[in-house]
Design an enzyme around this catalytic site. Structure first.
Site, PDB file in Angstrom:
ATOM      1  N   TYR A 151       0.830  -1.205   0.000  1.00  0.00           N
ATOM      2  CA  TYR A 151       0.000   0.000   0.000  1.00  0.00           C
ATOM      3  C   TYR A 151       0.868   1.260   0.000  1.00  0.00           C
ATOM      4  O   TYR A 151       0.723   2.125  -0.864  1.00  0.00           O
ATOM      5  CB  TYR A 151      -0.916  -0.004   1.226  1.00  0.00           C
ATOM      6  CG  TYR A 151      -1.886   1.156   1.279  1.00  0.00           C
ATOM      7  CD1 TYR A 151      -2.958   1.227   0.394  1.00  0.00           C
ATOM      8  CD2 TYR A 151      -1.748   2.168   2.217  1.00  0.00           C
ATOM      9  CE1 TYR A 151      -3.863   2.283   0.444  1.00  0.00           C
ATOM     10  CE2 TYR A 151      -2.641   3.220   2.285  1.00  0.00           C
ATOM     11  CZ  TYR A 151      -3.702   3.274   1.395  1.00  0.00           C
ATOM     12  OH  TYR A 151      -4.584   4.319   1.431  1.00  0.00           O
ATOM     13  N   PRO A 280       2.962   2.916  12.437  1.00  0.00           N
ATOM     14  CA  PRO A 280       3.545   4.213  12.806  1.00  0.00           C
ATOM     15  C   PRO A 280       3.237   4.587  14.253  1.00  0.00           C
ATOM     16  O   PRO A 280       2.133   4.364  14.744  1.00  0.00           O
ATOM     17  CB  PRO A 280       2.868   5.188  11.835  1.00  0.00           C
ATOM     18  CG  PRO A 280       2.374   4.345  10.707  1.00  0.00           C
ATOM     19  CD  PRO A 280       2.018   3.029  11.314  1.00  0.00           C
ATOM     20  N   ARG A 281       4.214   5.184  14.932  1.00  0.00           N
ATOM     21  CA  ARG A 281       4.024   5.597  16.322  1.00  0.00           C
ATOM     22  C   ARG A 281       3.230   6.901  16.407  1.00  0.00           C
ATOM     23  O   ARG A 281       2.512   7.131  17.361  1.00  0.00           O
ATOM     24  CB  ARG A 281       5.388   5.789  17.003  1.00  0.00           C
ATOM     25  CG  ARG A 281       6.198   4.508  17.146  1.00  0.00           C
ATOM     26  CD  ARG A 281       7.514   4.782  17.882  1.00  0.00           C
ATOM     27  NE  ARG A 281       8.319   5.792  17.195  1.00  0.00           N
ATOM     28  CZ  ARG A 281       9.174   5.508  16.215  1.00  0.00           C
ATOM     29  NH1 ARG A 281       9.323   4.271  15.798  1.00  0.00           N
ATOM     30  NH2 ARG A 281       9.887   6.464  15.648  1.00  0.00           N
TER      31      ARG A 281
END
Length: 318
Positions: A151, A280-281
């Site tokens: 993606y 992702p953080r």
């Protein structure tokens, strides 16, 4: 009659039966356009657009954008691609084809008919960012061989194709990078955090949080997002984007869960699980460019939007 044959703006929306696409079709029909909604129904649903079936300005077309499409239109909104990890990881090769071949086919169509074309890109082009908040000049930090790469990287490639068509063929392009969006018509089983939390809360199941819940996201209500899409397409030819579209107000996963539990009045507990690979953080848009060029910023507060979304999911359980 012939003189007025093209009096309406003819617009193609790929992925038009999906969550975002169906809301976009609503908005364009409301503004008086003739809309062709193209969808292969992998993640889209006829239920999302069935209220438009009897509208003479709406046409539904079963089509996969990995194959060429021959229609006569003035504008193209290219939204076709599964956007949730569960769906885009189901068939990662097809996901890449949808973004890359789909972009090539829609750009080819736009070139042939002289149409302005919009690309629904994503905040995932920034990957797990080292810069916070993310602005459009940041090139990103993306794993090219991870489970999310089908993606992330295909959307990055699609942006490349759009800008090369713009430079090589003077095509009128508009590129928006979409951050987390929520609202009615989200799929209940798409694995996204808002739909997951709401459905779990409504069913009295434990809310699943990955990691310790401290990772952050920003959530934009769908009506605000669609308004930005339309504004982007109305900018002059000199503005191509990319432009970030999202809500810069940041929430932790734990805060989101607590808000939903309170609004649903649910007795569900919270269950913590390991963080998925490459998740992702932090994710927060810098929307300075959108404010400046589009005179746009989101208006719907999170709790207000969540109430509408919860009501929608409640109705699907009846």
């Amino acid at each position: 009659m012939i003189a007025n044959y093209h009096s309406r703006n003819r617009i193609l929306v790929t992925g038009g039966a999906g969550f975002l696409g169906s809301h976009l079709c609503d908005r364009l029909i409301k503004e008086g356009a003739d809309v062709i909604c193209a969808d292969n129904f992998f993640t889209g649903s006829k239920d999302n657009v069935k209220h438009l079936f009897n509208n003479p300005n709406f046409e539904l077309l079963r089509h996969d954008v990995t194959f060429p499409l021959y229609v006569e239109v003035d504008e193209i909104y290219n939204l076709a691609c599964p956007a949730s990890p569960i769906h885009y990881q189901y068939d990662p090769v097809q996901t890449t084809k949808t973004s890359v071949h789909g972009a090539i086919n829609m750009l080819g169509l736009a070139k042939r008919v002289g149409a302005r074309i919009f690309q629904a890109s994503t905040s995932e082009v920034y990957g797990d960012p080292e810069v916070h908040p993310q602005n459009e000049s940041y090139w990103g930090r993306v794993n090219p061989i991870g489970i999310r790469s089908c993606y992330d990287e295909s959307k990055r490639c699609a942006e490349t194709l759009f800008f090369d068509y713009h430079r090589q063929h003077a095509l009128e392009i508009k590129v928006a990078r979409i951050f987390n969006t929520y609202g009615p018509r989200m799929s209940a089983n798409d694995g996204r955090v808002v739909s997951n939390f709401i459905m779990q809360a409504l069913k009295g199941e434990p809310i699943t949080i990955y990691g310790d819940g401290s990772q952050t996201r920003s959530f934009c209500y769908v009506d605000d997002l669609i308004d930005a899409f339309v504004r982007i397409m109305k900018t002059d030819d000199s503005f191509t984007g990319p432009v970030n579209i999202g809500n810069p107000t940041e929430f932790t996963m734990l805060e989101l869960a607590e808000n939903i539990l309170e609004l649903v009045d649910s007795t569900s507990g919270i269950s913590f699980h390991p963080l998925p690979q490459d998740d992702p953080r932090q994710r927060k848009p810098d929307i300075g460019l959108a404010k400046q060029v589009l005179e746009w910023e989101p208006k719907v507060p999170l709790r207000e939007g969540l109430k509408e979304t919860i009501d929608y999911f409640r109705s699907t359980l009846k």
